[in-house]
Design a protein around this motif. Structure first.
Motif, mmCIF file in Angstrom:
data_model
loop_
_atom_site.group_PDB
_atom_site.id
_atom_site.type_symbol
_atom_site.label_atom_id
_atom_site.label_comp_id
_atom_site.label_asym_id
_atom_site.label_seq_id
_atom_site.Cartn_x
_atom_site.Cartn_y
_atom_site.Cartn_z
ATOM 1 N N ALA C 58 0.833 -1.207 0.000
ATOM 2 C CA ALA C 58 0.000 0.000 0.000
ATOM 3 C C ALA C 58 0.864 1.252 0.000
ATOM 4 C CB ALA C 58 -0.931 -0.015 1.223
ATOM 5 N N ALA C 59 1.983 1.205 0.723
ATOM 6 C CA ALA C 59 2.877 2.359 0.735
ATOM 7 C C ALA C 59 3.475 2.578 -0.650
ATOM 8 C CB ALA C 59 3.978 2.151 1.780
ATOM 9 N N ASP C 60 3.870 1.489 -1.316
ATOM 10 C CA ASP C 60 4.400 1.621 -2.681
ATOM 11 C C ASP C 60 3.356 2.229 -3.608
ATOM 12 O OD1 ASP C 60 7.049 0.814 -2.641
ATOM 13 O OD2 ASP C 60 6.516 -1.313 -2.600
ATOM 14 N N TRP C 61 2.142 1.752 -3.467
ATOM 15 C CA TRP C 61 1.063 2.245 -4.322
ATOM 16 C C TRP C 61 0.824 3.734 -4.071
ATOM 17 C CZ3 TRP C 61 -3.881 4.240 -3.440
ATOM 18 C CH2 TRP C 61 -4.743 4.219 -4.541
ATOM 19 N N ALA C 62 0.804 4.112 -2.792
ATOM 20 C CA ALA C 62 0.582 5.512 -2.450
ATOM 21 C C ALA C 62 1.726 6.370 -2.967
ATOM 22 C CB ALA C 62 0.430 5.665 -0.934
ATOM 23 N N SER C 63 2.926 5.825 -2.917
ATOM 24 C CA SER C 63 4.085 6.568 -3.427
ATOM 25 C C SER C 63 3.923 6.867 -4.915
ATOM 26 C CB SER C 63 5.353 5.747 -3.182
ATOM 27 O OG SER C 63 6.438 6.287 -3.908
ATOM 28 N N VAL C 64 3.485 5.886 -5.680
ATOM 29 C CA VAL C 64 3.259 6.092 -7.108
ATOM 30 C C VAL C 64 2.189 7.164 -7.330
ATOM 31 C CG1 VAL C 64 2.395 4.992 -9.210
ATOM 32 C CG2 VAL C 64 4.035 3.780 -7.753
ATOM 33 N N GLN C 65 1.145 7.128 -6.511
ATOM 34 C CA GLN C 65 0.095 8.145 -6.641
ATOM 35 C C GLN C 65 0.669 9.540 -6.418
ATOM 36 O OE1 GLN C 65 -1.881 5.435 -7.735
ATOM 37 N NE2 GLN C 65 -3.425 6.990 -7.249
ATOM 38 N N LEU C 66 1.514 9.651 -5.387
ATOM 39 C CA LEU C 66 2.102 10.960 -5.080
ATOM 40 C C LEU C 66 2.974 11.446 -6.241
ATOM 41 C CD1 LEU C 66 3.262 11.122 -1.342
ATOM 42 C CD2 LEU C 66 1.489 12.457 -2.488
ATOM 43 N N LEU C 67 3.701 10.534 -6.863
ATOM 44 C CA LEU C 67 4.558 10.926 -7.989
ATOM 45 C C LEU C 67 3.711 11.336 -9.194
ATOM 46 C CD1 LEU C 67 7.364 8.228 -7.593
ATOM 47 C CD2 LEU C 67 7.557 10.689 -7.180
ATOM 48 N N HIS C 68 2.573 10.700 -9.374
ATOM 49 C CA HIS C 68 1.659 11.106 -10.444
ATOM 50 C C HIS C 68 1.164 12.526 -10.217
ATOM 51 C CE1 HIS C 68 1.619 7.592 -12.810
ATOM 52 N NE2 HIS C 68 0.926 6.814 -11.984
ATOM 53 N N ILE C 69 0.812 12.820 -8.973
ATOM 54 C CA ILE C 69 0.327 14.167 -8.664
ATOM 55 C C ILE C 69 1.425 15.191 -8.949
ATOM 56 C CG2 ILE C 69 -0.495 15.667 -6.789
ATOM 57 C CD1 ILE C 69 -1.731 13.123 -5.527
ATOM 58 N N LEU C 70 2.653 14.827 -8.601
ATOM 59 C CA LEU C 70 3.789 15.714 -8.888
ATOM 60 C C LEU C 70 3.918 15.968 -10.402
ATOM 61 C CD1 LEU C 70 6.402 17.182 -7.899
ATOM 62 C CD2 LEU C 70 7.587 14.995 -8.226
ATOM 63 N N ASP C 71 3.860 14.886 -11.172
ATOM 64 C CA ASP C 71 3.978 15.048 -12.626
ATOM 65 C C ASP C 71 2.847 15.910 -13.180
ATOM 66 O OD1 ASP C 71 6.306 13.664 -12.969
ATOM 67 O OD2 ASP C 71 5.338 11.739 -13.302
ATOM 68 N N ASP C 72 1.643 15.665 -12.711
ATOM 69 C CA ASP C 72 0.502 16.468 -13.159
ATOM 70 C C ASP C 72 0.725 17.950 -12.856
ATOM 71 O OD1 ASP C 72 -0.701 14.217 -14.052
ATOM 72 O OD2 ASP C 72 -2.167 14.062 -12.412
ATOM 73 N N ALA C 73 1.239 18.206 -11.646
ATOM 74 C CA ALA C 73 1.405 19.597 -11.233
ATOM 75 C C ALA C 73 2.423 20.313 -12.120
ATOM 76 C CB ALA C 73 1.842 19.664 -9.768
ATOM 77 N N PHE C 74 3.400 19.575 -12.619
ATOM 78 C CA PHE C 74 4.443 20.206 -13.425
ATOM 79 C C PHE C 74 4.162 20.139 -14.932
ATOM 80 C CE2 PHE C 74 6.900 20.455 -9.584
ATOM 81 C CZ PHE C 74 7.759 21.524 -9.807
ATOM 82 N N ALA C 75 3.033 19.555 -15.315
ATOM 83 C CA ALA C 75 2.754 19.372 -16.749
ATOM 84 C C ALA C 75 2.762 20.703 -17.495
ATOM 85 C CB ALA C 75 1.403 18.661 -16.921
ATOM 86 N N ASP C 76 2.137 21.714 -16.914
ATOM 87 C CA ASP C 76 2.062 23.013 -17.588
ATOM 88 C C ASP C 76 2.784 24.114 -16.816
ATOM 89 O OD1 ASP C 76 0.300 21.873 -19.513
ATOM 90 O OD2 ASP C 76 -1.314 22.028 -18.019
ATOM 91 N N ALA C 77 3.767 23.719 -15.988
ATOM 92 C CA ALA C 77 4.378 24.709 -15.098
ATOM 93 C C ALA C 77 5.281 25.663 -15.876
ATOM 94 C CB ALA C 77 5.164 24.015 -14.005
ATOM 95 N N ARG C 78 5.153 26.973 -15.575
ATOM 96 C CA ARG C 78 6.009 27.976 -16.195
ATOM 97 C C ARG C 78 7.439 27.867 -15.649
ATOM 98 N NH1 ARG C 78 4.070 32.227 -13.829
ATOM 99 N NH2 ARG C 78 2.196 31.229 -13.082
ATOM 100 N N ASP C 79 7.528 27.680 -14.348
ATOM 101 C CA ASP C 79 8.844 27.521 -13.732
ATOM 102 C C ASP C 79 8.698 26.619 -12.509
ATOM 103 O OD1 ASP C 79 7.673 29.025 -11.716
ATOM 104 O OD2 ASP C 79 8.518 30.917 -12.463
ATOM 105 N N PHE C 80 9.799 26.436 -11.788
ATOM 106 C CA PHE C 80 9.780 25.503 -10.646
ATOM 107 C C PHE C 80 8.797 25.948 -9.575
ATOM 108 C CE2 PHE C 80 11.822 23.851 -6.665
ATOM 109 C CZ PHE C 80 11.527 22.520 -6.899
#
Lengths: 185, 185, 185, 185
Positions: C58-80
């Motif tokens: 479950a922790a591994d699964w949650a970790s993957v979810q968190l990384l997905h959210i990170l990728d989504d957040a940076f999909a259209d990011a102007r800068d860091f």
DNA sequence: CATGAATGAGCGTTCATTCAT
DNA sequence: AATGAATGAACGCTCATTCAT
């Protein structure tokens, strides 16, 4: 219960009521103490043998209450059947007031206690005393001794059974119908 | 109890017997489990709601036993009074065999349980079913419906009361005298 | 959770959510099984070492979810900073939707588990992976490696602390204020 | 814990330590009682509502300890940053001494408890009290109120997050690096 | 005469796990 | 590949009672 009663009397009265509602094992001493506003240790001062002692005292107290109700019912009775009818209506009213739950206090207290010779003996004594008191009322109203004894025992048996049925049905009707059963329709 | 019964059935039969002797609160689940040679956790597998579930099942089981005794009593009955007399003698014998203690299993189990609507409702249902079964025997032996119903209820009330008196007196006599009370001396 | 997932995946997703809400010891396997509509024995088929195995998955699964959210957040990011701000608002929204309770799934799952070397090692691995992923986003937006590493660790520390304060205050504000803390007001 | 403490105080201190290590659900009352050399029933004499009451008392006790550490850290502080640095080094040392495991006692105790409004409210109160105490130290050292409040909250958030990372990494470094994060490198 | 702190056995229940099928 | 009945240790808690004061 009134604050004018002694700690001992408050313990007895509250124990009688609570045992009548939920049985000997269904009520803890802590609850009786709390209902009586009595401190934790005082139970064993007044009743050295603890909960069992208190239950016996509560049964005695309830027995006296039952005999008072009997006397009241016969105070203005025209005849024996009239007195018994009044008695049943009084008991039915008490039953209605208790959310259709409080039945014979003696049975409630003593039959649910540990199978202890002292408990059973007291039950028999109280039962027999009550039957004798009813028989005495019969003789006072002209019944022959053997007839009065038989009727009194039949009344007691019917009352016990009617209490059970009344509790199951949440209705005092079985109690009010006792005279019809015992004296014929 | 027989080892051929399933764990569930052994739990029910032992619970019925033990509750009948000492009431719902007077018997712990550990004792029922030990009497049934069942491990601690198995109670909650068979009865997810625990002790209360088991008590309801035990009351149902006891009700079926009582109806079987009724059927047996009427198997060879000449008439209604004969069947009821046989019934009372059978119940009196069981009472004698139980050290003059085991009375109505339904009252023993359900009246001492927590004041719970489900427990009271089941008590009423089982009581009414038993009264209806007795009334049916009456009609089978030619009694009119209203008369059969009245008699059946009177018999049930008297049996309940007689059980109480018999327990107090350590004697089955009150049970054996039920026909005399109900059908007239 | 969707019925199209396999039993194994339903167990993992429900375990992750429930552990996140009440911790490893606060959730029983029976509840996870019930939430997953999975039969009692199936947990040990999919996870031979039982609850601990499931928690690691479950922790591994949650970790993957968190990384997905990170990728989504940076999909259209102007800068860091823009990407991190979007990330915090996404996490704040999830927190609001969870009745202000669900915080870091990894901490929730693994810190409350038995003090087990495997649990602590996995926590470190997942934490470090997440910090490395954030640092990589920094480098993608032109930050120097050492600066990106420092910022990523500071963001992770601040996020963990903000989650705690947000939970205590029933408010996502501390999460939304993370960029202000990390990048200067 | 010292035998000179009262039973109640030993229960609180041991509960605080054990909950801090393994969380509310991870520690049984039997273990707390054993660690405190207290008999089974004494927990419910001192804490009528049982484990939950004890956890609340343990959180209060831990809160007082944390405030003492804060006061000690600022006893000889030259300025606010110096006091906070001393505080972090004290907390880091305690963390090292606990096998790199004991982090925020309040979070450890209260976030893992049943999702209960009383537990969450107490967490918020203790958190806010601690933040206010740190802000007071800031004002004592010449900081403006709004700046002191902001810094205090940032310090608390960073401390919480650093504790999490320190636990995962089995290293007190994140705790020692807090002043650098909050006051700028 | 009265008290309340202390006691430990026992309460009903839940737990993660095992196993035969 | 999957199941549900069975298990007993451990759970948090209540019990009637004791005892020093």
């Amino acid at each position: 219960m009134s604050e004018t009663l002694s700690t001992r009397d408050r313990l007895i009265a509250n124990a009688a009521r609570l045992f009548q509602e939920r049985g000997y094992h269904g009520v803890g001493v802590a609850e009786i103490l709390a209902a009586s506003s009595a401190p934790k240790g005082s139970l064993y001062y007044h009743f050295p043998n603890g909960k069992a002692d208190l239950a016996l005292a509560a049964a005695d107290w309830a027995s006296v209450q039952l005999l008072h109700i009997l006397d009241d019912a016969f105070a203005d009775a025209r005849d024996f059947q009239d007195g018994i009818t009044t008695l049943c209506f009084k008991l039915a009213k008490l039953f209605d007031l208790s959310d259709h739950w409080r039945t014979c206090p003696i049975s409630s207290i003593l039959f649910e206690a540990p199978e202890n010779v002292m408990f059973r003996d007291k039950t028999r004594t109280i039962f027999d005393d009550w039957i004798a008191a009813v028989a005495a009322k019969g003789r006072e109203h002209g019944l022959e001794k053997s007839h009065a004894d038989q009727l009194a025992e039949a009344i007691w048996i019917t009352l016990q059974g009617a209490w059970n049925l009344a509790r199951a049905r949440k209705s005092a009707d079985p109690i009010r119908k006792i005279p019809g059963l015992v004296f014929g329709a």
